[in-house]
Design a protein around this motif. Structure first.
Motif, short mmCIF file in Angstrom:
data_model
loop_
_atom_site.label_atom_id
_atom_site.label_comp_id
_atom_site.label_asym_id
_atom_site.label_seq_id
_atom_site.Cartn_x
_atom_site.Cartn_y
_atom_site.Cartn_z
N PRO A 97 0.83 -1.21 0.00
CA PRO A 97 0.00 0.00 0.00
C PRO A 97 0.87 1.26 0.00
N LEU A 98 0.41 2.27 -0.68
CA LEU A 98 1.11 3.55 -0.68
C LEU A 98 0.90 4.23 0.66
N SER A 99 1.87 5.05 1.05
CA SER A 99 1.74 5.82 2.29
C SER A 99 2.36 7.19 2.09
N ILE A 100 2.16 8.05 3.09
CA ILE A 100 2.71 9.40 3.05
C ILE A 100 4.06 9.40 3.76
N ALA A 101 5.02 10.08 3.18
CA ALA A 101 6.35 10.17 3.78
C ALA A 101 6.33 11.19 4.90
N GLY A 102 6.64 10.76 6.10
CA GLY A 102 6.73 11.67 7.22
C GLY A 102 5.40 12.17 7.71
N LEU A 103 5.44 13.27 8.47
CA LEU A 103 4.23 13.86 9.05
C LEU A 103 3.67 14.89 8.08
N MET A 104 2.84 14.41 7.18
CA MET A 104 2.22 15.29 6.19
C MET A 104 0.73 14.99 6.14
N SER A 105 -0.02 15.91 5.59
CA SER A 105 -1.45 15.72 5.37
C SER A 105 -1.67 15.25 3.95
N LYS A 106 -2.74 14.48 3.73
CA LYS A 106 -3.10 14.08 2.37
C LYS A 106 -4.07 15.08 1.73
N VAL A 107 -4.22 16.23 2.38
CA VAL A 107 -5.04 17.32 1.86
C VAL A 107 -4.12 18.41 1.32
N ILE A 108 -4.41 18.93 0.12
CA ILE A 108 -3.65 20.06 -0.41
C ILE A 108 -4.61 21.16 -0.87
N PRO A 109 -4.27 22.42 -0.54
CA PRO A 109 -3.17 22.80 0.35
C PRO A 109 -3.47 22.40 1.79
N ALA A 110 -2.41 22.05 2.53
CA ALA A 110 -2.56 21.60 3.90
C ALA A 110 -2.66 22.79 4.84
N VAL A 111 -2.99 22.53 6.11
CA VAL A 111 -3.11 23.59 7.11
C VAL A 111 -1.81 24.37 7.23
N ASP A 112 -0.68 23.69 7.08
CA ASP A 112 0.61 24.37 7.20
C ASP A 112 1.03 25.07 5.91
N GLY A 113 0.16 25.07 4.88
CA GLY A 113 0.44 25.78 3.64
C GLY A 113 1.08 24.95 2.55
N LYS A 114 1.47 23.72 2.84
CA LYS A 114 2.10 22.88 1.81
C LYS A 114 1.08 22.57 0.72
N ASN A 115 1.52 22.73 -0.53
CA ASN A 115 0.65 22.43 -1.67
C ASN A 115 1.11 21.19 -2.42
N TYR A 116 1.74 20.27 -1.68
CA TYR A 116 2.20 19.01 -2.27
C TYR A 116 2.17 17.92 -1.22
N VAL A 117 2.20 16.68 -1.69
CA VAL A 117 2.24 15.51 -0.82
C VAL A 117 3.31 14.56 -1.36
N VAL A 118 4.12 14.02 -0.48
CA VAL A 118 5.14 13.05 -0.88
C VAL A 118 4.63 11.65 -0.55
N LEU A 119 4.42 10.84 -1.58
CA LEU A 119 4.00 9.45 -1.41
C LEU A 119 5.23 8.55 -1.44
N THR A 120 5.16 7.42 -0.75
CA THR A 120 6.33 6.57 -0.66
C THR A 120 5.95 5.09 -0.63
N LEU A 121 6.94 4.26 -0.99
CA LEU A 121 6.86 2.80 -0.91
C LEU A 121 8.11 2.31 -0.18
N PRO A 122 8.11 1.10 0.34
CA PRO A 122 9.31 0.59 1.00
C PRO A 122 10.50 0.51 0.05
#
Length: 481
Positions: free
Chosen positions: A367-392
């Motif tokens: 399953p895909l997951s988010i790298a680190g402490l990020m939101s899957k909502v963009i733009p996020a509350v902290d202003g980030k307009n991107y999401v980093v997805l990751t695999l093992p």
């Protein structure tokens, strides 16, 4: 009268008559060297009982279980297997672990205890605790270095142990540190048919990459410090790469923050003794470790043993394969393949660990997951307009795409996306089959239809003069995507 008792003691210890049979005995006493009454130097070419000089720096328990012997100017210590019964025909055969010490542990012919300074206690414990039920052989260099004469002396010791002390000729292993790591290599090159596995530590030469055909089917595990300059990591990497490119049975453990003295870390590896216990001279190696094939893929794998033995036989599913009488056999069908080797007129057992050539299961994309402490909502509350997805990590390839669009948008372990939507990925393993695309992962638009509710009910609690901890109420946490 005194001369009579000295002569009697010499006879009992083997000094006067070193050529007698059954030189090695676990009941042999450990005699401390007396400079005022040194033993007579044994005849050259004959294995004899010997003495030791006590080294207070070598202070592990049960060190006297390493018995003292001598051959042609080379003192050595020998520890017997835990379950060994001397003179009992119980049908057992035991492996042996040969340790080549480093340059700094050299000593005179009476000073054969310093060779146990590094590793002696760990090897002793491995035998006493049942991790390795075998012999430990520790040659002592008088100059700090070993060479061809000493390699030949060790071979003579091995032959004696095979003849009279139940040594298993198919389970002989070599290990050494620093200069002894290099000598581990050199002993293997001198006697490749003897060595069932070798584990050099902090010892390698770039010249070895040109000799991979000698050892590519002999299990190799090498240990390297990332900060070491002798050898430099690039040297060891080049040799391992050459071995692997030839299809060899090799692995390297690199300690990025380690220097030259990494031997205790290597010996503490959880798989150190299990690795040794798995090896056997009659175990074939599938070239490149490739024994699984995808549906529809042509089955073809070269199975290999060490060349130079007096005979070879191969079986498939327990049935002898006609004409398969060389050190390599190419398997073209699924099945279980084992082999045996011949020394003179004596055949080894069939492979304790055969090679199973089989169909490979499909690779399942995690399953895909988010790298680190990020939101899957963009733009996020902290202003980030991107999401980093990751695999093992650890797969040989990665592919990313947006659902509904066949275009590949990335081929790395992680993928940065800056648009809402659903994303998928697939992976491949070494020699792996194509995998299915993963389940979609949804990136939610903060300002789109049915956006997540804004956070509410945030509370903060001081945990020090400079730090706080915060908490959303349960309802708000659930609404915050």
């Amino acid at each position: 009268m005194r001369q009579f008792y000295l002569l009697l003691l010499a006879c009992l210890l083997g000094f006067a008559f070193p050529g007698s049979a059954q030189v090695f005995n676990p009941a042999d006493p450990v005699i401390t060297y007396n400079p005022n009454d040194p033993p007579e130097t044994p005849t050259w070419g004959t294995i004899s009982k010997w003495v030791r000089t006590v080294r207070s720096s070598v202070n592990f328990s049960n060190k006297d279980s390493y018995k003292c012997y001598y051959l042609s100017g080379m003192p050595f210590r020998l520890k017997f297997p835990k379950s060994y019964q001397h003179g009992v025909s119980d049908g057992k055969k035991y492996p042996i672990f040969i340790f080549w010490h480093g340059r700094g542990e050299g000593g005179g012919i009476y000073d054969n205890e310093y060779s146990l300074y590094h590793g002696g206690g760990k090897f002793c414990a491995a035998v006493d605790n049942g991790k390795f039920d075998g012999f430990i052989l520790v040659p002592q260099s008088t100059t700090g270095f070993f060479g061809q004469p000493q390699y030949d002396f060790v071979k003579q010791i091995l032959d004696e142990l095979k003849l009279n002390n139940k040594l298993d000729p198919d389970r002989i292993f070599a290990n050494g540190l620093s200069a002894g790591g290099t000598e581990t290599w050199e002993f293997m090159f001198r006697y490749p048919k003897e060595v069932a596995g070798f584990l050099p530590i902090s010892g390698c030469s770039i010249a070895y990459r040109d000799q991979v055909n000698v050892f590519k089917n002999i299990p190799l595990w090498i240990f390297q410090g990332g900060l070491d300059n002798n050898p430099h990591p690039s040297t060891t990497t080049a040799v391992i790469t050459a071995d692997q490119n030839a299809g060899g049975n090799a692995k390297m453990t690199l300690y990025p923050n380690g220097g030259h003295g990494i031997w205790n870390t290597a010996w503490d590896e959880a798989d150190f003794w299990p690795f040794i216990n798995r090896q056997h001279k009659a175990n074939p190696w599938p070239a490149f470790g490739h024994n699984e094939f995808c549906p529809g893929e042509t089955v073809s794998v070269v199975l290999g043993l060490t060349p130079g033995f007096d005979g070879y036989e191969w079986r498939k599913n327990g049935t002898l394969i006609p004409g398969a009488t060389t050190f390599e056999y190419t398997a073209t069908e699924f099945g279980t393949y084992d082999a045996r080797i011949k020394r003179g007129t004596e055949w080894s057992p069939w492979s304790p660990t055969p090679v199973v050539v089989k169909q490979k299961e499909a690779t399942q994309t995690p399953p895909l997951s988010i790298a680190g402490l990020m939101s899957k909502v963009i733009p996020a509350v902290d202003g980030k307009n991107y999401v980093v997805l990751t695999l093992p990590e650890g797969y040989t390839s990665y592919q990313w795409r947006k659902v509904g669009d066949p275009a590949i948008i990335g081929t790395a372990q992680t993928q940065t996306v800056n648009a809402p939507g659903q994303y998928q990925a697939n992976v491949t393993e070494k020699f792996g089959c194509s995998s299915e695309w993963s389940a979609p992962f949804t990136i939610i638009p903060a300002n789109g239809p049915n956006p997540p509710a804004p956070a509410s009910g945030l509370t903060a609690t001081a945990i020090s003069k400079t730090a706080i901890t915060d908490r959303l109420d349960r309802q708000s946490e659930c609404r915050l995507q």
